[in-house]
Design a protein around this motif. Structure first.
Motif, PDB file in Angstrom:
ATOM      1  N   THR A 279       0.849  -1.190   0.000  1.00 48.59           N
ATOM      2  CA  THR A 279       0.000   0.000   0.000  1.00 48.59           C
ATOM      3  C   THR A 279       0.886   1.242   0.000  1.00 48.59           C
ATOM      4  N   ASP A 280       0.259   2.405  -0.277  1.00 47.57           N
ATOM      5  CA  ASP A 280       0.973   3.687  -0.305  1.00 47.57           C
ATOM      6  C   ASP A 280       2.186   3.635  -1.231  1.00 47.57           C
ATOM      7  N   ARG A 281       1.991   3.063  -2.404  1.00 50.54           N
ATOM      8  CA  ARG A 281       3.062   2.968  -3.393  1.00 50.54           C
ATOM      9  C   ARG A 281       2.915   4.128  -4.384  1.00 50.54           C
ATOM     10  N   ALA A 282       3.874   5.069  -4.363  1.00 50.71           N
ATOM     11  CA  ALA A 282       3.812   6.225  -5.259  1.00 50.71           C
ATOM     12  C   ALA A 282       4.175   5.796  -6.672  1.00 50.71           C
ATOM     13  N   VAL A 283       3.214   5.980  -7.598  1.00 51.29           N
ATOM     14  CA  VAL A 283       3.399   5.572  -8.990  1.00 51.29           C
ATOM     15  C   VAL A 283       3.076   6.766  -9.878  1.00 51.29           C
ATOM     16  N   ALA A 284       4.037   7.142 -10.733  1.00 49.04           N
ATOM     17  CA  ALA A 284       3.848   8.286 -11.622  1.00 49.04           C
ATOM     18  C   ALA A 284       3.215   7.827 -12.925  1.00 49.04           C
ATOM     19  N   LEU A 285       2.225   8.609 -13.399  1.00 48.48           N
ATOM     20  CA  LEU A 285       1.560   8.369 -14.677  1.00 48.48           C
ATOM     21  C   LEU A 285       1.835   9.583 -15.556  1.00 48.48           C
ATOM     22  N   THR A 286       2.540   9.368 -16.656  1.00 43.72           N
ATOM     23  CA  THR A 286       2.960  10.479 -17.502  1.00 43.72           C
ATOM     24  C   THR A 286       2.093  10.555 -18.750  1.00 43.72           C
ATOM     25  N   PRO A 287       1.949  11.737 -19.343  1.00 42.12           N
ATOM     26  CA  PRO A 287       1.153  11.877 -20.568  1.00 42.12           C
ATOM     27  C   PRO A 287       1.807  11.143 -21.733  1.00 42.12           C
TER      28      PRO A 287
ATOM     29  N   VAL B  14       0.423  11.456 -10.082  1.00 48.15           N
ATOM     30  CA  VAL B  14       1.139  10.536  -9.210  1.00 48.15           C
ATOM     31  C   VAL B  14       0.108   9.968  -8.249  1.00 48.15           C
ATOM     32  N   ILE B  15      -0.112   8.658  -8.310  1.00 51.22           N
ATOM     33  CA  ILE B  15      -1.145   8.032  -7.481  1.00 51.22           C
ATOM     34  C   ILE B  15      -0.493   7.360  -6.288  1.00 51.22           C
ATOM     35  N   ASP B  16      -1.218   7.360  -5.180  1.00 50.88           N
ATOM     36  CA  ASP B  16      -0.786   6.677  -3.959  1.00 50.88           C
ATOM     37  C   ASP B  16      -1.381   5.275  -4.007  1.00 50.88           C
ATOM     38  N   ALA B  17      -0.766   4.395  -4.765  1.00 47.82           N
ATOM     39  CA  ALA B  17      -1.430   3.190  -5.258  1.00 47.82           C
ATOM     40  C   ALA B  17      -1.425   2.036  -4.264  1.00 47.82           C
ATOM     41  N   ILE B  18      -2.435   1.155  -4.487  1.00 49.28           N
ATOM     42  CA  ILE B  18      -2.458  -0.182  -3.890  1.00 49.28           C
ATOM     43  C   ILE B  18      -1.774  -1.120  -4.884  1.00 49.28           C
TER      44      ILE B  18
ATOM     45  N   PHE C  33      -1.434  -1.842 -10.126  1.00 52.66           N
ATOM     46  CA  PHE C  33      -1.604  -0.716  -9.209  1.00 52.66           C
ATOM     47  C   PHE C  33      -3.021  -0.168  -9.355  1.00 52.66           C
ATOM     48  N   ALA C  34      -3.603   0.165  -8.218  1.00 49.69           N
ATOM     49  CA  ALA C  34      -4.974   0.676  -8.184  1.00 49.69           C
ATOM     50  C   ALA C  34      -5.029   1.914  -7.308  1.00 49.69           C
ATOM     51  N   ILE C  35      -5.903   2.873  -7.688  1.00 52.89           N
ATOM     52  CA  ILE C  35      -6.108   4.089  -6.881  1.00 52.89           C
ATOM     53  C   ILE C  35      -6.985   3.723  -5.685  1.00 52.89           C
ATOM     54  N   PRO C  36      -6.570   4.050  -4.458  1.00 51.08           N
ATOM     55  CA  PRO C  36      -7.395   3.729  -3.282  1.00 51.08           C
ATOM     56  C   PRO C  36      -8.758   4.399  -3.380  1.00 51.08           C
ATOM     57  N   ILE C  37      -9.800   3.682  -2.980  1.00 51.25           N
ATOM     58  CA  ILE C  37     -11.162   4.217  -3.071  1.00 51.25           C
ATOM     59  C   ILE C  37     -11.358   5.384  -2.115  1.00 51.25           C
TER      60      ILE C  37
END
Length: 510
Positions: free
Chosen positions: A338-346, A355-359, A401-405
């Motif tokens: 949990t709390d895995r920082a993942v960057a999503l670029t265009p 940048v999502i705080d992913a599961i 990776f998923a965005i926390p609800i």
């Protein structure tokens, strides 16, 4: 002018006696001598006079002596060892160079031809001809084959041989019959017309046989597939119904093509294959979330939202979606982190910059799963499937990776309410730093009048903690800032010139 001989010369008054040593001419008296006087020569030794003097009786330079003279010096014979080493071999020609192919000490014998017919010096004799002619024998023709009559009545075989052949034939037939009988009893036939396959009656519609099957049955009707079609382009993704009014939550990168191309066609496909058009209510590229709305859909199944803050590492989860356009697909796994920082670029197909705080989960998430729900064992949505790491061949490698609800709910509510979202910010740009002195997000510039400037942050400061969350990279700082509340002060720590400082900062709206 007459010159008297020298009185001192021993041979002045003596006539020539034939000695090899000649007397000097008489010198004149001192009153008649010319000046300067000649020097006197040393007497010549007898051995020198013998070798270099004139022969006896010869007074001129080229006169031939007829008298016998003493033997002249002779050259001694060469040493035998030197003569053997450097002399010519016995019988060799008088040449200056030895034949390099000759064998020293051996006499080369001429080669005698093997064939006398080819030797022009061979004598005449009677012998075999030059080319022998092989005699060809006349082939023997095969005789007539023996028939049964010849064998039985022609007396061509003895009765003993005939009886032996009969016994052998009987034995071969007996053995063949026994083997056929044995194989017929052991080997069963391959085909049969009496076989019927039986099935077990489960008693109709049985209940779920596993926890995953139970979750899938409870959630599958609330999951939808999303299709975007434009001129020369096509995109697919997933989503799930969050309200009976027809609101659907998905990822922004799924519908970016439809948002940027007004001619694109946006449709939603429900579980029963009902295909209806959809409209974009609002989208947020900074969190990669979007809300759609469909109309004229009676009583849609709504997903049950849970809490992502209660997730445990190792907890079982189920991912729903349409990977690679295969709708109604279910995969299962566990919560890996949990709390895995993942960057999503265009990119060329999406304007998402987040940048999502992913599961993190090992449930298979492939292209097309984006926007679908990640569900716990109680069939509650705990995340939105957003990204996955693919292997070298493009397949899933267990990194999804998923965005926390808990973060998606307020964004979805703001989009439904206002169509847009305001995010907190502190007015800095940062980059990750990792060395032996410090680990965190290094400030590259500070916006004038921003919350960071008011809090005393300077360029090159390294933020190591924000809102009680450790910061080890610039992505983690972005996530921590976005999860804070606008206008609410939060504590933070930063490193400067080898010292760590603490302070508070109040994020403002972007």
């Amino acid at each position: 002018m007459n010159v008297a001989p020298d009185a001192d010369s021993p041979d002045a008054d003596s006539p020539d006696t034939g000695d090899a040593q000649y007397a000097r001419p008489a010198e004149p008296p001192e009153s008649q001598q010319l000046t300067p006087s000649r020097p006197r020569h040393a007497p010549v030794s007898p051995s020198t006079a013998q070798v270099f003097g004139r022969p006896s009786g010869v007074r001129g330079s080229f006169a031939t002596s007829t008298d016998n003279r003493s033997p002249e010096p002779q050259v001694a014979a060469p040493d035998p060892v030197l003569a053997e080493a450097f002399g010519r071999p016995a019988g060799s020609a008088e040449t200056l160079q030895r034949d390099p192919l000759a064998t020293y000490g051996q006499t080369e014998q001429p080669r005698t031809p093997d064939d006398p017919w080819r030797d022009p010096e061979s004598p005449a004799r009677l012998d075999a001809p030059a080319l022998a002619t092989a005699s060809v024998e006349t082939p023997t023709e095969a005789g007539p084959k023996l028939g049964v009559r010849d064998i039985l009545l022609g007396k061509r075989l003895s009765w003993v041989a005939l009886a032996t052949l009969t016994v052998i034939a009987l034995l071969i037939g007996l053995v063949g019959g026994l083997m056929g009988r044995y194989t017929a009893e052991v080997a069963a036939p391959l085909t049969s017309d009496t076989v019927e396959l039986s099935t077990e009656d489960t008693g109709g519609d049985a209940g779920p046989r596993s926890s995953v099957a139970e979750v899938a049955r409870a959630v599958e009707k609330s999951v939808v597939a999303i299709d975007v079609r434009a001129a020369g382009a096509y995109a697919t993704g997933s989503g799930f119904v969050i309200d009976k009014a027809g609101y659907i939550l998905t990822n922004n990168h799924v519908i970016s093509m439809a948002a940027n191309d007004k001619s694109a066609k946006l449709e939603v496909v429900f579980f029963d294959r009902q295909r209806v058009p959809a409209r974009i209510v609002g989208r947020d590229p900074k969190t990669d979330l979007a809300v759609l709305k469909v109309d004229n859909v009676e009583n849609p199944t709504v997903s049950v939202l849970g809490s992502s803050g209660d997730l445990q590492i190792g907890e079982e989860v189920v991912a729903f979606g349409s990977p690679l356009g295969l709708n109604r697909t279910v995969t299962s796994g566990i919560v890996s982190a949990t709390d895995r920082a993942v960057a999503l670029t265009p990119d060329a197909e999406s304007d998402t910059d987040a940048v999502i705080d992913a599961i993190q989960t090992d449930a298979a998430i492939n292209p097309g799963n984006s926007g679908g729900p990640l569900v716990n064992a109680e069939a509650q949505v705990v995340g939105i499937n957003t990204a996955g790491r693919l292997g070298a061949g493009g397949g899933n490698i267990g990194l999804g990776f998923a965005i926390p609800i808990d973060e998606a709910k307020p964004i979805a509510e703001a989009l439904i309410r206002d169509g847009r979202v305001n995010h907190p910010q502190i007015g800095v740009n940062a980059s990750s730093v990792r060395n032996e002195r410090v680990l965190g997000a290094q400030v590259r510039n500070v916006v004038a009048g921003s919350p960071a400037e008011r809090a005393g942050v300077r360029e090159n400061d390294v933020i190591t903690s924000f809102n009680n969350r450790p910061i080890e990279s610039a992505d983690e700082l972005n996530v921590a800032i976005r999860t804070a509340n606008i206008g609410e002060s939060v504590p933070f720590q930063y490193w400067r010139a080898g010292r760590t400082f603490s302070g508070t900062i109040t994020p403002a709206s972007d």
